[in-house]
Design an enzyme around this catalytic site. Structure first.
Site, PDB file in Angstrom:
ATOM      1  N   PRO A  98       0.603  11.478   2.901  1.00 16.22           N
ATOM      2  CA  PRO A  98       0.268  11.120   1.521  1.00 16.22           C
ATOM      3  C   PRO A  98       0.298   9.621   1.242  1.00 16.22           C
ATOM      4  CG  PRO A  98       2.397  12.239   1.637  1.00 16.22           C
ATOM      5  CD  PRO A  98       1.736  12.397   2.973  1.00 16.22           C
ATOM      6  N   ASN A  99      -0.686   9.201   0.483  1.00 13.18           N
ATOM      7  CA  ASN A  99      -0.864   7.833  -0.019  1.00 13.18           C
ATOM      8  C   ASN A  99      -1.296   6.834   1.047  1.00 13.18           C
ATOM      9  OD1 ASN A  99       0.001   8.483  -2.735  1.00 13.18           O
ATOM     10  ND2 ASN A  99       2.027   8.759  -1.866  1.00 13.18           N
ATOM     11  N   ARG A 135      -2.625  -0.306  -1.407  1.00 11.50           N
ATOM     12  CA  ARG A 135      -1.310   0.131  -1.871  1.00 11.50           C
ATOM     13  C   ARG A 135      -0.214  -0.857  -1.433  1.00 11.50           C
ATOM     14  NH1 ARG A 135       2.027   4.755   1.408  1.00 11.50           N
ATOM     15  NH2 ARG A 135       3.744   4.907  -0.069  1.00 11.50           N
ATOM     16  N   TYR A 189       2.917  -2.798   3.011  1.00 11.47           N
ATOM     17  CA  TYR A 189       2.101  -2.105   4.013  1.00 11.47           C
ATOM     18  C   TYR A 189       0.940  -2.926   4.571  1.00 11.47           C
ATOM     19  CZ  TYR A 189       4.744   1.859   2.209  1.00 11.47           C
ATOM     20  OH  TYR A 189       5.762   2.697   1.832  1.00 11.47           O
ATOM     21  N   ASN A 192       2.491   9.665  10.933  1.00 13.21           N
ATOM     22  CA  ASN A 192       3.140   8.983   9.808  1.00 13.21           C
ATOM     23  C   ASN A 192       3.028   9.944   8.636  1.00 13.21           C
ATOM     24  OD1 ASN A 192       4.099   7.440   7.740  1.00 13.21           O
ATOM     25  ND2 ASN A 192       2.874   5.622   8.216  1.00 13.21           N
ATOM     26  N   ALA A 202       5.896  10.015   2.640  1.00 10.95           N
ATOM     27  CA  ALA A 202       7.109  10.476   1.955  1.00 10.95           C
ATOM     28  C   ALA A 202       7.544  11.879   2.398  1.00 10.95           C
ATOM     29  CB  ALA A 202       6.896  10.435   0.447  1.00 10.95           C
ATOM     30  N   GLU A 231       7.027   9.921  15.698  1.00  9.90           N
ATOM     31  CA  GLU A 231       7.118   9.573  14.270  1.00  9.90           C
ATOM     32  C   GLU A 231       6.896   8.071  14.102  1.00  9.90           C
ATOM     33  OE1 GLU A 231      10.869  10.664  12.461  1.00  9.90           O
ATOM     34  OE2 GLU A 231      10.494   9.389  10.732  1.00  9.90           O
ATOM     35  N   HIS A 233       6.383   4.725  11.267  1.00  9.02           N
ATOM     36  CA  HIS A 233       6.387   4.129   9.929  1.00  9.02           C
ATOM     37  C   HIS A 233       5.942   2.688  10.033  1.00  9.02           C
ATOM     38  CE1 HIS A 233       8.254   7.663   8.381  1.00  9.02           C
ATOM     39  NE2 HIS A 233       9.117   7.613   9.380  1.00  9.02           N
ATOM     40  N   ARG A 244      14.954  -0.373   3.419  1.00 12.01           N
ATOM     41  CA  ARG A 244      14.415  -0.172   2.066  1.00 12.01           C
ATOM     42  C   ARG A 244      15.373   0.697   1.234  1.00 12.01           C
ATOM     43  NH1 ARG A 244       8.409   1.699   2.520  1.00 12.01           N
ATOM     44  NH2 ARG A 244       8.486   1.164   0.303  1.00 12.01           N
TER      45      ARG A 244
END
Ligand code: DQA
Length: 152
Positions: free
Chosen positions: A9-10, A17, A22, A71, A74, A95, A97, A104
């Site tokens: 998502p996103n 964004r 990012y 990735n 969320a 995985e 990111h 964060r």
């Protein structure tokens, strides 16, 4: 060798964004670069904002591809269903990111997916994806003896 990249998502809004977190590059632009870096690898890309669709893609590619670079955005921090999907397939899942999730907000520090994955790469910007592809290649070329946590 076939590698599936899945963005959650996103991540369709990469480049737009929160560029301070990012970066300013869209994934389509970056994908061209990746394909250039790995000319002998078939790199497939899929993005969805929908949890079930991400699960379907893991099922679809998880028995025939050499690796999945995931990735989950969320969903990383919330999805038992994606954890179960990763455990249900044979293909190793890395995985990924873009940001350093540990530096964060507190809620980003926990991953419900990490324990089901072969390993995690986080915090190297878009280069995290390249590093994950290198990891998949390494996995398939080295004699893969039992690793430190007993996962093969
Ligand atoms: C992310 C980190 C997640 O916490 C966040 O929800 C994302 C992107 C990253 O690539 O840094 O959507 O997975």
């Amino acid at each position: 060798m076939k590698i599936q990249i899945i963005n959650g998502p996103n991540l369709n809004l990469l480049g737009v964004r929160e560029p301070g977190v990012y970066g300013a590059t869209s994934f389509d632009e970056y994908l061209k670069e990746l394909k250039h870096i790995f000319p002998d690898t078939e790199i497939f890309y899929y993005q969805s904002n929908v949890e079930g669709e991400i699960i379907n893609k893991i099922h679809e590619t998880g028995f025939s591809f050499s690796g999945i670079v995931l990735n989950a955005g969320a969903y990383t921090h919330t999805s038992i269903a994606i954890h179960d999907a990763i455990k249900s397939v044979k293909t190793p899942v890395i995985e990924v990111h873009i940001s350093n999730v540990h530096a964060r907000e507190e809620f980003r520090r926990d991953s419900l997916l990490a324990a089901a994955c072969k390993g995690t790469i986080a915090g190297f910007g878009m280069d995290s994806y390249r590093l994950a592809i290198e990891a998949v290649k390494q996995l398939t070329t080295t004699v893969n003896t039992v690793d430190t946590v007993g996962r093969t």
